[in-house]
Design an enzyme around this catalytic site. Structure first.
Site, PDB file in Angstrom:
ATOM      1  N   GLY A  10       6.728 -14.425  -7.976  1.00 55.87           N
ATOM      2  CA  GLY A  10       7.633 -13.944  -8.469  1.00 55.87           C
ATOM      3  C   GLY A  10       8.532 -13.215  -7.907  1.00 55.87           C
ATOM      4  O   GLY A  10       8.978 -11.760  -7.870  1.00 55.87           O
ATOM      5  N   ASN A 104      -0.507  -3.830  -9.224  1.00 61.45           N
ATOM      6  CA  ASN A 104      -1.097  -2.423  -9.569  1.00 61.45           C
ATOM      7  C   ASN A 104      -2.338  -2.914  -9.773  1.00 61.45           C
ATOM      8  O   ASN A 104      -2.440  -3.216 -10.911  1.00 61.45           O
ATOM      9  CB  ASN A 104      -0.955  -1.766 -10.133  1.00 61.45           C
ATOM     10  CG  ASN A 104      -0.251  -0.203  -9.624  1.00 61.45           C
ATOM     11  OD1 ASN A 104      -0.021  -0.388  -8.672  1.00 61.45           O
ATOM     12  ND2 ASN A 104       0.972  -0.312 -10.285  1.00 61.45           N
ATOM     13  N   SER A 130       3.856   1.187  -2.885  1.00 62.52           N
ATOM     14  CA  SER A 130       4.152   2.425  -3.746  1.00 62.52           C
ATOM     15  C   SER A 130       5.380   2.593  -3.369  1.00 62.52           C
ATOM     16  O   SER A 130       6.367   2.556  -1.975  1.00 62.52           O
ATOM     17  CB  SER A 130       3.363   3.400  -3.268  1.00 62.52           C
ATOM     18  OG  SER A 130       3.479   4.551  -3.512  1.00 62.52           O
ATOM     19  N   GLY A 131       6.845   3.434  -4.127  1.00 60.53           N
ATOM     20  CA  GLY A 131       7.840   3.861  -4.232  1.00 60.53           C
ATOM     21  C   GLY A 131       9.003   2.719  -4.837  1.00 60.53           C
ATOM     22  O   GLY A 131       9.995   3.048  -4.914  1.00 60.53           O
ATOM     23  N   GLY A 132       8.201   2.529  -5.993  1.00 59.76           N
ATOM     24  CA  GLY A 132       9.148   1.586  -7.262  1.00 59.76           C
ATOM     25  C   GLY A 132       9.729   0.804  -6.943  1.00 59.76           C
ATOM     26  O   GLY A 132      10.176   0.096  -5.428  1.00 59.76           O
ATOM     27  N   LYS A 184      -4.297   2.527  -3.161  1.00 62.54           N
ATOM     28  CA  LYS A 184      -3.403   2.832  -3.875  1.00 62.54           C
ATOM     29  C   LYS A 184      -3.497   3.513  -5.541  1.00 62.54           C
ATOM     30  O   LYS A 184      -2.689   3.890  -6.397  1.00 62.54           O
ATOM     31  CB  LYS A 184      -2.190   1.172  -4.527  1.00 62.54           C
ATOM     32  CG  LYS A 184      -1.427   1.169  -5.228  1.00 62.54           C
ATOM     33  CD  LYS A 184      -0.173   2.505  -4.556  1.00 62.54           C
ATOM     34  CE  LYS A 184       0.660   2.145  -5.106  1.00 62.54           C
ATOM     35  NZ  LYS A 184       1.062   1.786  -6.764  1.00 62.54           N
ATOM     36  N   HIS A 187      -3.823   6.960  -5.265  1.00 68.31           N
ATOM     37  CA  HIS A 187      -2.616   7.535  -5.332  1.00 68.31           C
ATOM     38  C   HIS A 187      -2.001   7.424  -6.408  1.00 68.31           C
ATOM     39  O   HIS A 187      -0.741   8.902  -6.951  1.00 68.31           O
ATOM     40  CB  HIS A 187      -1.681   7.126  -4.488  1.00 68.31           C
ATOM     41  CG  HIS A 187      -0.444   6.681  -4.497  1.00 68.31           C
ATOM     42  ND1 HIS A 187       0.721   6.540  -5.349  1.00 68.31           N
ATOM     43  CD2 HIS A 187       0.620   7.324  -3.558  1.00 68.31           C
ATOM     44  CE1 HIS A 187       1.956   6.600  -5.777  1.00 68.31           C
ATOM     45  NE2 HIS A 187       1.837   7.095  -4.281  1.00 68.31           N
ATOM     46  N   ASN A 188      -2.054   6.559  -6.891  1.00 64.34           N
ATOM     47  CA  ASN A 188      -1.626   7.328  -8.636  1.00 64.34           C
ATOM     48  C   ASN A 188      -2.070   7.613  -9.231  1.00 64.34           C
ATOM     49  O   ASN A 188      -1.496   8.677 -10.284  1.00 64.34           O
ATOM     50  CB  ASN A 188      -1.144   5.694  -9.298  1.00 64.34           C
ATOM     51  CG  ASN A 188      -0.576   4.230  -8.881  1.00 64.34           C
ATOM     52  OD1 ASN A 188       0.300   4.743  -7.427  1.00 64.34           O
ATOM     53  ND2 ASN A 188      -0.366   3.816  -9.690  1.00 64.34           N
ATOM     54  N   GLU A 191      -0.371  11.305  -8.575  1.00 69.40           N
ATOM     55  CA  GLU A 191       1.103  11.109  -9.095  1.00 69.40           C
ATOM     56  C   GLU A 191       0.813  11.700 -10.636  1.00 69.40           C
ATOM     57  O   GLU A 191       1.897  12.596 -11.174  1.00 69.40           O
ATOM     58  CB  GLU A 191       1.462   9.413  -9.245  1.00 69.40           C
ATOM     59  CG  GLU A 191       2.818   9.997  -9.556  1.00 69.40           C
ATOM     60  CD  GLU A 191       2.922   7.815  -9.467  1.00 69.40           C
ATOM     61  OE1 GLU A 191       3.858   7.800 -10.676  1.00 69.40           O
ATOM     62  OE2 GLU A 191       2.583   7.576  -8.557  1.00 69.40           O
ATOM     63  N   TYR A 192      -0.444  11.176 -11.432  1.00 73.42           N
ATOM     64  CA  TYR A 192      -0.511  11.224 -12.566  1.00 73.42           C
ATOM     65  C   TYR A 192      -0.605  12.768 -12.656  1.00 73.42           C
ATOM     66  O   TYR A 192      -0.376  13.874 -13.302  1.00 73.42           O
ATOM     67  CB  TYR A 192      -1.616  11.027 -12.975  1.00 73.42           C
ATOM     68  CG  TYR A 192      -1.201   9.758 -14.071  1.00 73.42           C
ATOM     69  CD1 TYR A 192      -0.353   8.354 -13.626  1.00 73.42           C
ATOM     70  CD2 TYR A 192      -1.983   9.580 -15.105  1.00 73.42           C
ATOM     71  CE1 TYR A 192      -0.650   7.164 -13.773  1.00 73.42           C
ATOM     72  CE2 TYR A 192      -1.897   8.100 -15.951  1.00 73.42           C
ATOM     73  CZ  TYR A 192      -0.496   6.932 -14.784  1.00 73.42           C
ATOM     74  OH  TYR A 192      -1.273   5.582 -15.859  1.00 73.42           O
ATOM     75  N   ARG A 289      -1.339  12.175 -21.147  1.00 69.07           N
ATOM     76  CA  ARG A 289      -0.851  11.623 -21.755  1.00 69.07           C
ATOM     77  C   ARG A 289      -0.892  10.882 -23.319  1.00 69.07           C
ATOM     78  O   ARG A 289      -0.080  10.149 -23.984  1.00 69.07           O
ATOM     79  CB  ARG A 289      -0.594   9.998 -20.913  1.00 69.07           C
ATOM     80  CG  ARG A 289       0.092  11.205 -19.399  1.00 69.07           C
ATOM     81  CD  ARG A 289       1.237   9.627 -18.203  1.00 69.07           C
ATOM     82  NE  ARG A 289       1.098   9.969 -17.281  1.00 69.07           N
ATOM     83  CZ  ARG A 289       1.990   8.897 -16.548  1.00 69.07           C
ATOM     84  NH1 ARG A 289       1.758   8.162 -16.526  1.00 69.07           N
ATOM     85  NH2 ARG A 289       2.409   9.680 -15.212  1.00 69.07           N
TER      86      ARG A 289
END
Length: 478
Positions: A10, A104, A130-132, A184, A187-188, A191-192, A289
């Site tokens: 990928g 994800n 994580s970290g984009g 993870k 974590h997200n 983050e939200y 959101r």
């Protein structure tokens, strides 16, 4: 002859950057993409790193290029596509080979895949990254779930590519099956909440104090030099100072107020609810959101209902801005406390034994929610590993007491002026509910017993669990 230490399938943005990171750290990597053209493009883009990249055009060639037991990272869109890719890989793999989903993924999918391979001789790792785009290329925070043996096979490579904080690599094995992807997900979720709280503070500064983007950017810049120092505060300053190349004005002023989401925040809320753990900050952020996506309805509602007419009036502008800083810190603490409480509950439910201090440590660099107070969280859970909640550990209890008044003043001012602060208000409600020894759920229990005979416990411990509301009372109220 197999030469690659690891393989990756990928070559989209994240996969390409992760592959380059792996090669740059001295590891030979085999790469494969379903479109051979993309594989060749990537190889040419690798430049000086080409000697550590084996570009493969078939699955057979790809698998043969990796040293057994073969760890293969699958970096494609989460969901059914991962299952399909696993099925395509299986016929070419041998005992002890490892398929690694680095997307994800929903942790329940990871647990299912892990269990499905148990008797096949193959194994599975669910790996949160994580970290984009920048993190994948320069060093992400990595959360690994799988068998300890499979972790040991990939530990050297993953440690070499992870972000570091004061020399410590931001990668860890967190437990079996879905542990890595669950962490993870939370974590997200945090983050939200963090992003929503920042947006609410921005809204108070913009709509309440009537400050322009550059002025607000200066405020966030000052805060980033203090206790709020973090990646999200840093990029907020950058965003506010950026100009639109088409109009020349602040870019933030021409961006449509409709936020996207990919599901991890919603999953965090669902799992928190499943385990009976309040995660009100994350819930408020997900709901906000969703509301943001209703742009046309919101515009119509403003035309019908109007906006509250009370302006935000503050006696001391600088003192109020200082309150905003403290309020944001308090609310962030609430969001982190809720996230860690959800992870603690999941650890017990799924038998993972999640190491809370380690999780805080590997979030200190590389990931989106990295911030300086993760050091303090690491210490808090190291000193009190069985703490019921982060906010009752000594250091954070003092912080909450110190910042509680500011959060209360900010929420009160915002509500009076009609400025929406759902996440900030949820943090205040969480603190006030959690700290109150005698709450109001006794009324709920009485109501439940009245209409459903559900029973209740008594404060005096006596063996009497139903109230005196007989048929006569019911008929009187019918």
């Amino acid at each position: 002859m197999a030469e690659a230490e690891i393989g990756l399938i990928g070559l989209g943005v994240m996969g390409s950057n992760l592959a380059l990171n792996i090669a740059e750290k001295g590891n030979t990597i085999a790469v494969f993409n379903r479109t051979p053209q993309r594989t060749q493009e990537f190889f040419h883009e690798a430049g000086d790193l080409q000697d550590r990249v084996i570009a493969c055009e078939t699955i057979e060639q790809f698998v043969a290029a990796i040293k057994p037991p073969r760890p293969i990272i699958i970096m494609i869109k989460a969901g059914e596509a991962v299952d399909q890719q696993m099925e395509l890989l299986k016929p070419y793999l041998q005992a002890h080979d490892i398929m690694i989903d680095a997307g994800n993924a929903n942790f329940r999918d990871t647990m299912r895949r892990f269990d499905a391979l148990k008797d096949s001789g193959l194994t599975f790792i669910g790996m949160g990254v994580s970290g984009g785009e920048e993190g994948a290329r320069k060093g992400p925070s990595i959360m690994v779930g799988g068998t300890e043996d499979s972790w040991k096979r990939v530990e050297k490579v993953l440690t070499s590519i992870a972000a570091t904080y004061n020399g410590d690599p931001c990668v860890a094995w967190l437990g079996e099956n879905g542990a890595g992807h669950f962490v993870k997900t939370i974590h997200n979720g945090i983050e939200y909440a963090d992003m929503q709280m920042i947006a609410e503070i921005y809204g108070i500064l913009r709509d309440g104090l009537k400050m322009d983007a550059k002025e607000i950017g200066e405020v966030f810049g000052r805060w980033n030099k203090g206790r709020l120092n973090s990646f999200l505060i840093e990029i907020t300053e950058t965003v506010l100072n950026a100009n639109d190349p088409l109009t020349g004005g602040p870019i933030v002023d021409v961006i449509l107020d409709r936020a996207g989401q990919k599901g991890t925040g919603k999953w965090s809320v669902i799992e928190a609810q499943n385990m009976g753990i309040p995660a009100t900050g994350i819930e408020a952020a997900v709901a906000a959101r969703s509301l943001s996506s209703m742009k046309e309805e919101r515009v119509a509602a403003e035309g019908i209902l109007g906006l509250p007419g009370a302006p935000l009036e503050v006696a001391d502008r600088e003192a109020f801005i200082a309150d905003l800083e403290s309020a944001l810190l308090a609310a962030k603490i609430g969001a982190y406390a809720q996230g860690f409480a959800v992870m603690a509950a999941a650890s017990k439910e799924f038998g993972w034994n999640l190491p809370m201090p380690t999780i805080a440590k590997i979030w200190r660099a590389g990931c989106i929610i990295r911030s300086q107070f993760l050091d303090a969280i690491t210490k808090a859970f190291t000193d009190k590993p069985d703490a019921a909640n982060l906010i009752v550990t000594p250091a954070f209890a003092e912080l909450v007491k110190e910042t509680d008044g500011a959060l209360r003043r900010v929420v009160s001012a915002a509500v009076t002026s009609g400025l929406p602060v759902p996440a900030l208000a949820s943090a205040l409600g969480y603190f006030d509910s959690y700290r109150r020894g005698r709450g109001t759920a006794n009324m709920i229990q009485a109501q439940r017993d009245f209409f459903g005979a559900h029973g209740y416990d008594r404060v005096d411990g006596l063996d009497s669990h139903h109230g005196p509301w007989g048929s006569g009372l019911v008929s009187e109220r019918s």
